[in-house]
Design a protein around this motif. Sequence first.
Motif, PDB file in Angstrom:
ATOM      1  N   TYR A 207      45.441  30.329  21.871  1.00  0.00           N
ATOM      2  CA  TYR A 207      45.186  30.714  20.486  1.00  0.00           C
ATOM      3  C   TYR A 207      46.029  31.911  20.076  1.00  0.00           C
ATOM      4  O   TYR A 207      46.457  32.014  18.926  1.00  0.00           O
ATOM      5  CB  TYR A 207      43.704  31.044  20.289  1.00  0.00           C
ATOM      6  N   VAL A 208      46.266  32.829  21.009  1.00  0.00           N
ATOM      7  CA  VAL A 208      47.109  33.992  20.704  1.00  0.00           C
ATOM      8  C   VAL A 208      48.531  33.535  20.403  1.00  0.00           C
ATOM      9  O   VAL A 208      49.163  33.980  19.437  1.00  0.00           O
ATOM     10  CB  VAL A 208      47.098  34.990  21.879  1.00  0.00           C
ATOM     11  N   GLN A 209      49.053  32.628  21.231  1.00  0.00           N
ATOM     12  CA  GLN A 209      50.412  32.135  21.018  1.00  0.00           C
ATOM     13  C   GLN A 209      50.530  31.356  19.711  1.00  0.00           C
ATOM     14  O   GLN A 209      51.472  31.546  18.936  1.00  0.00           O
ATOM     15  CB  GLN A 209      50.810  31.224  22.182  1.00  0.00           C
ATOM     16  N   ILE A 210      49.567  30.480  19.469  1.00  0.00           N
ATOM     17  CA  ILE A 210      49.599  29.662  18.262  1.00  0.00           C
ATOM     18  C   ILE A 210      49.463  30.530  17.019  1.00  0.00           C
ATOM     19  O   ILE A 210      50.042  30.231  15.967  1.00  0.00           O
ATOM     20  CB  ILE A 210      48.488  28.598  18.301  1.00  0.00           C
ATOM     21  N   ALA A 211      48.708  31.635  17.139  1.00  0.00           N
ATOM     22  CA  ALA A 211      48.539  32.535  15.998  1.00  0.00           C
ATOM     23  C   ALA A 211      49.881  33.085  15.528  1.00  0.00           C
ATOM     24  O   ALA A 211      50.123  33.225  14.325  1.00  0.00           O
ATOM     25  CB  ALA A 211      47.597  33.688  16.365  1.00  0.00           C
ATOM     26  N   VAL A 212      50.764  33.403  16.472  1.00  0.00           N
ATOM     27  CA  VAL A 212      52.093  33.905  16.113  1.00  0.00           C
ATOM     28  C   VAL A 212      52.886  32.807  15.395  1.00  0.00           C
ATOM     29  O   VAL A 212      53.518  33.058  14.359  1.00  0.00           O
ATOM     30  CB  VAL A 212      52.848  34.367  17.379  1.00  0.00           C
ATOM     31  N   SER A 213      52.832  31.596  15.926  1.00  0.00           N
ATOM     32  CA  SER A 213      53.558  30.476  15.302  1.00  0.00           C
ATOM     33  C   SER A 213      53.027  30.177  13.908  1.00  0.00           C
ATOM     34  O   SER A 213      53.803  29.926  12.972  1.00  0.00           O
ATOM     35  CB  SER A 213      53.442  29.228  16.184  1.00  0.00           C
ATOM     36  N   ILE A 214      51.708  30.203  13.748  1.00  0.00           N
ATOM     37  CA  ILE A 214      51.112  29.948  12.438  1.00  0.00           C
ATOM     38  C   ILE A 214      51.531  31.012  11.435  1.00  0.00           C
ATOM     39  O   ILE A 214      51.888  30.715  10.295  1.00  0.00           O
ATOM     40  CB  ILE A 214      49.577  29.887  12.544  1.00  0.00           C
ATOM     41  N   GLY A 215      51.496  32.275  11.858  1.00  0.00           N
ATOM     42  CA  GLY A 215      51.886  33.363  10.957  1.00  0.00           C
ATOM     43  C   GLY A 215      53.320  33.216  10.481  1.00  0.00           C
ATOM     44  O   GLY A 215      53.618  33.408   9.297  1.00  0.00           O
ATOM     45  N   MET A 216      54.222  32.868  11.396  1.00  0.00           N
ATOM     46  CA  MET A 216      55.617  32.658  11.010  1.00  0.00           C
ATOM     47  C   MET A 216      55.763  31.474  10.053  1.00  0.00           C
ATOM     48  O   MET A 216      56.523  31.544   9.079  1.00  0.00           O
ATOM     49  CB  MET A 216      56.475  32.416  12.257  1.00  0.00           C
ATOM     50  N   SER A 217      55.039  30.391  10.320  1.00  0.00           N
ATOM     51  CA  SER A 217      55.138  29.220   9.445  1.00  0.00           C
ATOM     52  C   SER A 217      54.557  29.501   8.069  1.00  0.00           C
ATOM     53  O   SER A 217      55.038  28.979   7.067  1.00  0.00           O
ATOM     54  CB  SER A 217      54.441  28.014  10.085  1.00  0.00           C
ATOM     55  N   ILE A 218      53.535  30.353   7.999  1.00  0.00           N
ATOM     56  CA  ILE A 218      52.979  30.747   6.701  1.00  0.00           C
ATOM     57  C   ILE A 218      54.022  31.488   5.880  1.00  0.00           C
ATOM     58  O   ILE A 218      54.226  31.216   4.693  1.00  0.00           O
ATOM     59  CB  ILE A 218      51.718  31.616   6.888  1.00  0.00           C
TER      60      ILE A 218
END
Length: 480
Positions: free
Chosen positions: A63-74
């Motif tokens: 979830y920590v890793q995906i959170a970074v990816s989601i933030g960038m995609s946002i």
Amino acid sequence: MKACRPARFCSGDIMRHVVVMAGTGAIGLMAVFAVDLLNLFYISRLDDPALTAAIGFTGAVGYVQIAVSIGMSIGLGAVTARQIGAGRHDRARRIASSFLLVMTVATAALGLATALFSTPILHLFGATGRVAQQAGQYIRIVSPALWLVATGMGCSSLLRAVGDAKYSMNVTLIGALASAMLDPLLIFWLHMGLAGAAISTILSRALVAILGYLAVKRHDLLAMPSSRYILHDARLVGGVAMPAILTNLATPIGGLFVTHAMATFGLAAVAGQATIDRIVPVAFAFVFALTGSVGPIMSQNQGAGQLDRVRQTLVASLKLVAICVALTWAILLPAQDLVVRAFAAQGATADLIRLFCTWTVGGYLFIGMLFVANTAFNNLGFPLYSTLFNWGRATLGTIPFVWIGMRFGPCGVQVGQVLGSVVFGTWAVLTAFSVVRNLKPGRIVPGLATELPGRTAKSAMAELNELDEEEQIADEAARA
């Protein structure tokens, strides 16, 4: 000179746009999360509590890793959609190409670092012994391929930015279908256990990344990045992406405290939390999809200066969240015994599942309200607001409530985790309506509809307007 492509969300019924975007996004997300749920189901059938608990710890780290990816995609989606709404497709393509490269490189580095330091990270989460060994093996296989997730998410965000929700959904569905086919083959037939689940995850993510890239190319939104603009565009998107990353990191950081609290009550409590963590994304796929789906609708209308449609989007999203939570509650309440039997849950694991299906599922109304508010903040030039509210929920809205709840066992931990969301979800939505109400249209550049956020002169969105005007003046001078 290429003709400007129409901004799809600047006309037509708002509720229809929200339903179509979130609905197609929800189908894709539900497929992905359903596969994760199947993974847990397969692992639980191996009758090894250590493996089931290991899934919980790998999820917390992931979830920590995906959170970074989601933030960038946002950030990528918000800035690109705003350019498209203002009729600047060439600039949208340039920014998308630059930042997708930055996104890929950054997440590749993060994935490698996580794999190298997996052991101390898992100890931080409370994993020990064989559980830590199994979870570490999974992380060391999956993490180096994190950049595939980021590429897939970035492409999906770009597809939503141009309004191609259907193709974005199809790409995700194909990846989920591939994973669903590979999981039983690798886990059961080849007897690979968690390692098989990890390999299946990598292969499905690679497929999504490839298909997403090809789809975005079809919309003429990607080209060879120009070294001249990479840092410039990265700073532009980063103004939205960095606060969004901090916002999304709050949830797994808060989850770290919850997982650690559950670990004090034994493997059964961790397994129960892991089961709920897999059920929630499937049950509330529509709510999760709203976060990424309605952002382009808000951004395009903000870019076109149609602020009344921005407010309509916010209201429509909240209505749909309430309907989704009510329907999910109505389904899970009578089906709780079926869920318990499906995962062969006993003791504390079964108690946590029943509590979720009976009561705490209702708390996701307020979590959904927080998600919608964060979408508004990230896409309207107020990303720091979403950071403050999410971190407020992850700290003040989690730690004291969970700490008190620990006195009542693992069920108290679950109740405490939800109670903090009531306060911060309500507060965030009230603030979001205040932000939308106080938005003011800026100076309209002839031929381009743009809007300057009224209270964010230092925000990335304001800077975007300024840079756009400077570049337009330079272009006009060059043509003269």
